[in-house]
Scaffold this active site. Sequence first.
Site, PDB file in Angstrom:
ATOM      1  CB  SER A 106     -16.672  -3.530 -41.998  1.00  0.00           C
ATOM      2  OG  SER A 106     -16.989  -2.675 -42.552  1.00  0.00           O
TER       3      SER A 106
ATOM      4  CE  LYS B 113     -21.710   1.320 -42.361  1.00  0.00           C
ATOM      5  NZ  LYS B 113     -22.823   0.276 -41.991  1.00  0.00           N
ATOM      6  CB  SER B 114     -19.381  -1.052 -46.428  1.00  0.00           C
ATOM      7  OG  SER B 114     -19.035  -1.952 -45.573  1.00  0.00           O
TER       8      SER B 114
ATOM      9  CG  ASN C  41     -27.421  -4.090 -38.353  1.00  0.00           C
ATOM     10  OD1 ASN C  41     -27.532  -3.267 -38.820  1.00  0.00           O
ATOM     11  ND2 ASN C  41     -26.964  -5.608 -38.770  1.00  0.00           N
TER      12      ASN C  41
ATOM     13  CG  MET D  33     -26.457  -0.191 -38.678  1.00  0.00           C
ATOM     14  SD  MET D  33     -26.491   0.045 -37.048  1.00  0.00           S
ATOM     15  CE  MET D  33     -25.898   2.118 -37.271  1.00  0.00           C
ATOM     16  N   GLY D  34     -28.459   0.288 -42.390  1.00  0.00           N
ATOM     17  CA  GLY D  34     -28.356   1.215 -43.569  1.00  0.00           C
ATOM     18  C   GLY D  34     -27.570   1.671 -44.502  1.00  0.00           C
TER      19      GLY D  34
ATOM     20  CB  CYS E  89     -25.315  -4.021 -47.126  1.00  0.00           C
ATOM     21  SG  CYS E  89     -26.128  -2.921 -45.985  1.00  0.00           S
TER      22      CYS E  89
ATOM     23  N   GLY F 235     -23.774 -11.943 -33.378  1.00  0.00           N
ATOM     24  CA  GLY F 235     -23.004 -12.296 -32.335  1.00  0.00           C
ATOM     25  C   GLY F 235     -23.238 -13.667 -31.980  1.00  0.00           C
TER      26      GLY F 235
ATOM     27  N   GLY G 169     -20.412 -13.920 -34.879  1.00  0.00           N
ATOM     28  CA  GLY G 169     -20.701 -15.310 -33.649  1.00  0.00           C
ATOM     29  C   GLY G 169     -19.050 -15.314 -32.149  1.00  0.00           C
TER      30      GLY G 169
HETATM   31  O1  LIG Z   1     -27.092  -1.733 -42.321  1.00  0.00           O
HETATM   32  C1  LIG Z   1     -25.591  -1.411 -42.708  1.00  0.00           C
HETATM   33  O2  LIG Z   1     -25.359  -0.617 -42.724  1.00  0.00           O
HETATM   34  C2  LIG Z   1     -24.842  -2.977 -42.830  1.00  0.00           C
HETATM   35  N1  LIG Z   1     -24.939  -4.058 -41.510  1.00  0.00           N
HETATM   36  C3  LIG Z   1     -24.529  -5.282 -41.823  1.00  0.00           C
HETATM   37  O3  LIG Z   1     -25.106  -6.276 -40.512  1.00  0.00           O
HETATM   38  N2  LIG Z   1     -24.212  -5.830 -42.576  1.00  0.00           N
HETATM   39  C4  LIG Z   1     -23.605  -4.670 -43.350  1.00  0.00           C
HETATM   40  O4  LIG Z   1     -22.843  -4.644 -44.490  1.00  0.00           O
HETATM   41  C5  LIG Z   1     -24.135  -3.260 -43.717  1.00  0.00           C
HETATM   42 CL1  LIG Z   1     -23.367  -2.282 -44.722  1.00  0.00          CL
END
Ligand SMILES: O=C(O)c1[nH]c(=O)[nH]c(=O)c1Cl
Length: 308
Positions: A20, A45-46, A69, A71-72, A127, A218, A247
């Site tokens: 995801s 994506k969540s 990451n 991403m937020g 997250c 990774g 991984g």
């Molecule tokens: O920053 C993200 O969107 C994020 N990034 C991740 O590595 N795992 C998650 O569950 C989420 Cl929701």
Amino acid sequence: IDLNADLFGQILTSPLLNASGVHCQTKEELNDLAHTSNLGAMVTKSATLQARAGNPNPRYYDLKNGSINSMGLPNLGYDFYLDYVLQEQTKPTILSVAALSAADAITLLKDLQASDYQGPTELNLSCPNIVGEPQLAYDFEATDRVLKEVFSFYTKPLGVKLPPYFDLVHFDKIAAVLNKYPLTHVNTINSVGNGLWVDIEQEQVVTKAKGGFGGLGGTMVLPTALANVRALRQRLHDSIKVLGTGGVTSGEDVFAHILCGADLVSVGTQVMKEGLSVYDRLAEELQAIMAHKGYQSLADFRGKLKEL
Ligand SMILES: O=C(O)c1[nH]c(=O)[nH]c(=O)c1Cl
């Protein structure tokens, strides 16, 4: 030799999924997944109640041994993904949902319970990149409270996405909570939270939010992912499936996840590096390993990791 796997009653011709968050946020990306060979099932994506822009860029950085990451939780919002999964699916799909508060999670899942969607859902409890928010599943009591309330009304297929644990007592604790509920699955691991990468030349971090702290993925997280798959498989009721994530860069890594007990295996960072053709390569490599070892199906070796 077959790579057949079971996703909550649906037979897949490949045990491979996308992690995801990777290539699954927009309609175009989801349609790409629907047409990706050797991707047995796909995960969205969540989704949060409201659409989110996510953290400022740079928020994803490729590393030689993986990725970082922050991403937020950018996503098009729960309504978009619900509409998507309510359409005719060309490929089995798991709806991933997340919330910034327990109240939001309840609101979202009550709506989902009332909706026409009957498919599998995964509640993201892990997250690591929401500024100021903890990874819920590191709080065992809070996780128990949320799941207790959710399962007081939710009757459809539901699993959870977990963060990595690093202590055998923590495996015991989270499994004791999860075994109380009629979960379809756990998906382990989410990224290893709050890592940090340093750009030596520029003498600075590589992602913007949270001062550069972000989730690791990774090849560098493979041993942690295998440990979490193994430990949770050993502790959870057989009725709770284990989706192994983390991984995977080769057929050997897929084989290892399944040997540790994974029913299905997700790939994230390596898709970012190699593209969606990675699924063809992984399936081919896995088949070659099975042929060499004389295995006809995944069940021949699933969970059969030997101790010394
Ligand atoms: O920053 C993200 O969107 C994020 N990034 C991740 O590595 N795992 C998650 O569950 C989420 Cl929701």
